[in-house]
Design a protein around this motif. Structure first.
Motif, PDB file in Angstrom:
ATOM      1  N   GLU A 120       0.829  -1.212   0.000  1.00 49.99           N
ATOM      2  CA  GLU A 120       0.000   0.000   0.000  1.00 49.99           C
ATOM      3  C   GLU A 120       0.866   1.267   0.000  1.00 49.99           C
ATOM      4  O   GLU A 120       0.618   2.198  -0.778  1.00 49.99           O
ATOM      5  CB  GLU A 120      -0.934  -0.002   1.218  1.00 49.99           C
ATOM      6  CG  GLU A 120      -1.909   1.157   1.227  1.00 49.99           C
ATOM      7  CD  GLU A 120      -2.853   1.078   2.426  1.00 49.99           C
ATOM      8  OE1 GLU A 120      -3.198   2.167   2.934  1.00 49.99           O
ATOM      9  OE2 GLU A 120      -3.225  -0.032   2.836  1.00 49.99           O
ATOM     10  N   ASP A 121       1.900   1.294   0.827  1.00 53.91           N
ATOM     11  CA  ASP A 121       2.774   2.473   0.875  1.00 53.91           C
ATOM     12  C   ASP A 121       3.592   2.611  -0.406  1.00 53.91           C
ATOM     13  O   ASP A 121       3.846   3.733  -0.862  1.00 53.91           O
ATOM     14  CB  ASP A 121       3.701   2.418   2.085  1.00 53.91           C
ATOM     15  CG  ASP A 121       2.976   2.752   3.375  1.00 53.91           C
ATOM     16  OD1 ASP A 121       1.935   3.435   3.323  1.00 53.91           O
ATOM     17  OD2 ASP A 121       3.451   2.326   4.441  1.00 53.91           O
ATOM     18  N   ALA A 122       4.010   1.495  -0.990  1.00 60.34           N
ATOM     19  CA  ALA A 122       4.754   1.564  -2.255  1.00 60.34           C
ATOM     20  C   ALA A 122       3.898   2.219  -3.327  1.00 60.34           C
ATOM     21  O   ALA A 122       4.379   3.064  -4.093  1.00 60.34           O
ATOM     22  CB  ALA A 122       5.188   0.166  -2.690  1.00 60.34           C
ATOM     23  N   GLU A 123       2.638   1.856  -3.382  1.00 63.68           N
ATOM     24  CA  GLU A 123       1.712   2.489  -4.338  1.00 63.68           C
ATOM     25  C   GLU A 123       1.497   3.962  -3.992  1.00 63.68           C
ATOM     26  O   GLU A 123       1.574   4.827  -4.869  1.00 63.68           O
ATOM     27  CB  GLU A 123       0.366   1.753  -4.350  1.00 63.68           C
ATOM     28  CG  GLU A 123       0.368   0.471  -5.119  1.00 63.68           C
ATOM     29  CD  GLU A 123       0.605   0.656  -6.608  1.00 63.68           C
ATOM     30  OE1 GLU A 123       0.303   1.724  -7.175  1.00 63.68           O
ATOM     31  OE2 GLU A 123       1.128  -0.298  -7.213  1.00 63.68           O
ATOM     32  N   LYS A 124       1.239   4.232  -2.731  1.00 59.95           N
ATOM     33  CA  LYS A 124       0.953   5.600  -2.290  1.00 59.95           C
ATOM     34  C   LYS A 124       2.087   6.557  -2.640  1.00 59.95           C
ATOM     35  O   LYS A 124       1.848   7.678  -3.092  1.00 59.95           O
ATOM     36  CB  LYS A 124       0.706   5.611  -0.778  1.00 59.95           C
ATOM     37  CG  LYS A 124       0.433   6.978  -0.199  1.00 59.95           C
ATOM     38  CD  LYS A 124       0.168   6.890   1.295  1.00 59.95           C
ATOM     39  CE  LYS A 124      -0.052   8.248   1.911  1.00 59.95           C
ATOM     40  NZ  LYS A 124      -0.287   8.159   3.372  1.00 59.95           N
ATOM     41  N   MET A 176       9.596  -1.643  -5.025  1.00 55.53           N
ATOM     42  CA  MET A 176      10.384  -2.483  -4.130  1.00 55.53           C
ATOM     43  C   MET A 176      11.140  -3.468  -5.013  1.00 55.53           C
ATOM     44  O   MET A 176      10.547  -4.080  -5.904  1.00 55.53           O
ATOM     45  CB  MET A 176       9.476  -3.260  -3.178  1.00 55.53           C
ATOM     46  CG  MET A 176       8.595  -2.396  -2.313  1.00 55.53           C
ATOM     47  SD  MET A 176       7.443  -3.391  -1.318  1.00 55.53           S
ATOM     48  CE  MET A 176       6.266  -3.936  -2.573  1.00 55.53           C
ATOM     49  N   LEU A 177      12.431  -3.620  -4.784  1.00 58.85           N
ATOM     50  CA  LEU A 177      13.232  -4.539  -5.576  1.00 58.85           C
ATOM     51  C   LEU A 177      13.795  -5.629  -4.684  1.00 58.85           C
ATOM     52  O   LEU A 177      14.545  -5.346  -3.754  1.00 58.85           O
ATOM     53  CB  LEU A 177      14.375  -3.796  -6.277  1.00 58.85           C
ATOM     54  CG  LEU A 177      13.996  -2.569  -7.103  1.00 58.85           C
ATOM     55  CD1 LEU A 177      15.220  -2.001  -7.791  1.00 58.85           C
ATOM     56  CD2 LEU A 177      12.912  -2.902  -8.119  1.00 58.85           C
ATOM     57  N   THR A 178      13.427  -6.859  -4.971  1.00 58.61           N
ATOM     58  CA  THR A 178      14.007  -7.986  -4.259  1.00 58.61           C
ATOM     59  C   THR A 178      15.354  -8.302  -4.892  1.00 58.61           C
ATOM     60  O   THR A 178      15.627  -7.893  -6.024  1.00 58.61           O
ATOM     61  CB  THR A 178      13.056  -9.198  -4.278  1.00 58.61           C
ATOM     62  OG1 THR A 178      13.531 -10.172  -3.361  1.00 58.61           O
ATOM     63  CG2 THR A 178      12.893  -9.796  -5.661  1.00 58.61           C
ATOM     64  N   LEU A 218       6.568  -4.618  -7.175  1.00 59.90           N
ATOM     65  CA  LEU A 218       7.658  -5.508  -6.790  1.00 59.90           C
ATOM     66  C   LEU A 218       8.406  -5.955  -8.044  1.00 59.90           C
ATOM     67  O   LEU A 218       7.813  -6.527  -8.962  1.00 59.90           O
ATOM     68  CB  LEU A 218       7.138  -6.736  -6.039  1.00 59.90           C
ATOM     69  CG  LEU A 218       8.194  -7.759  -5.613  1.00 59.90           C
ATOM     70  CD1 LEU A 218       9.213  -7.135  -4.643  1.00 59.90           C
ATOM     71  CD2 LEU A 218       7.519  -8.970  -4.977  1.00 59.90           C
ATOM     72  N   HIS A 219       9.706  -5.657  -8.090  1.00 58.88           N
ATOM     73  CA  HIS A 219      10.535  -5.993  -9.242  1.00 58.88           C
ATOM     74  C   HIS A 219      11.875  -6.548  -8.746  1.00 58.88           C
ATOM     75  O   HIS A 219      11.977  -6.981  -7.603  1.00 58.88           O
ATOM     76  CB  HIS A 219      10.722  -4.772 -10.144  1.00 58.88           C
ATOM     77  CG  HIS A 219       9.422  -4.206 -10.611  1.00 58.88           C
ATOM     78  ND1 HIS A 219       8.622  -4.817 -11.537  1.00 58.88           N
ATOM     79  CD2 HIS A 219       8.752  -3.085 -10.228  1.00 58.88           C
ATOM     80  CE1 HIS A 219       7.529  -4.101 -11.737  1.00 58.88           C
ATOM     81  NE2 HIS A 219       7.578  -3.045 -10.956  1.00 58.88           N
ATOM     82  N   ILE A 220      12.908  -6.497  -9.583  1.00 59.15           N
ATOM     83  CA  ILE A 220      14.155  -7.198  -9.290  1.00 59.15           C
ATOM     84  C   ILE A 220      15.364  -6.279  -9.336  1.00 59.15           C
ATOM     85  O   ILE A 220      15.504  -5.444 -10.226  1.00 59.15           O
ATOM     86  CB  ILE A 220      14.377  -8.337 -10.307  1.00 59.15           C
ATOM     87  CG1 ILE A 220      13.237  -9.365 -10.223  1.00 59.15           C
ATOM     88  CG2 ILE A 220      15.729  -9.010 -10.101  1.00 59.15           C
ATOM     89  CD1 ILE A 220      13.259 -10.371 -11.353  1.00 59.15           C
ATOM     90  N   ASN A 221      16.272  -6.504  -8.373  1.00 63.94           N
ATOM     91  CA  ASN A 221      17.638  -5.997  -8.398  1.00 63.94           C
ATOM     92  C   ASN A 221      18.541  -7.217  -8.496  1.00 63.94           C
ATOM     93  O   ASN A 221      18.406  -8.158  -7.722  1.00 63.94           O
ATOM     94  CB  ASN A 221      17.962  -5.226  -7.114  1.00 63.94           C
ATOM     95  CG  ASN A 221      19.414  -4.807  -7.056  1.00 63.94           C
ATOM     96  OD1 ASN A 221      19.824  -3.866  -7.712  1.00 63.94           O
ATOM     97  ND2 ASN A 221      20.205  -5.519  -6.270  1.00 63.94           N
TER      98      ASN A 221
END
Length: 170
Positions: free
Chosen positions: A35-39, A44-46, A77-80
């Protein structure tokens, strides 16, 4: 121009007794922040890891990473990808980069001797950066690079990269 922080690298929270448990626990972990990532419009990168120091962390390959992100179904949510971790795992990093495709949003660029997370500058160890660069070119990568070279200048016998002392005749 975009302002603020486009993404933050946050490796998965930890292991489980099985890969299935790991996935369940870590999808729940990333959902806490969804929710905060959208806001705040922050991705966020795993991050990938290596069995050598984290045997209960099951995100080691490009395919593992992509499958995890797709299973989670969290839009931000994506990748590092960490090249040093990939080298310790003995990965074909060209294939890994191609497998991640558009989910790859950032890179930690570092080198090592294939045995520890040494954080050396590129071309100082055994990572095949030809494969890394070919993968980035062929995949159309447009993300960020973070150089993790904190251990470039180190004395012999210092953590984390224990290099041998060079003597005459060696």
């Amino acid at each position: 121009a975009r302002r603020g922080t486009p993404h933050t690298v946050s490796p998965a929270a930890g292991g489980g007794s099985s890969e299935a448990e790991f996935r369940t626990q870590n999808i729940a972990f990333y959902r806490i922040f969804e929710e905060d990532a959208e806001k705040y419009a922050v991705d966020m990168l795993t991050e990938n890891s290596a069995r050598a120091w984290n045997p209960e962390y099951f995100l080691r390959t490009g395919r593992d990473m992509r499958d995890f992100v797709q299973e989670a179904g969290i839009p931000r949510l994506h990748i590092n990808w960490d090249t040093g971790h990939g080298n310790v795992e003995g990965r074909d990093q060209y294939t890994d980069i191609m497998d991640m495709g558009e989910e790859l949003h950032a890179l930690h660029i570092q080198d090592n001797e294939g045995n520890t997370d040494a954080h050396l500058m590129p071309m100082s160890g055994t990572t095949n950066f030809d494969d890394v660069l070919r993968g980035l070119i062929d995949s159309g990568y447009k993300g960020d690079f973070t150089f993790e070279g904190s251990n470039t200048i180190r004395r012999a016998n210092s953590w984390p990269w224990y290099r041998r002392n060079v003597k005459d005749g060696d």
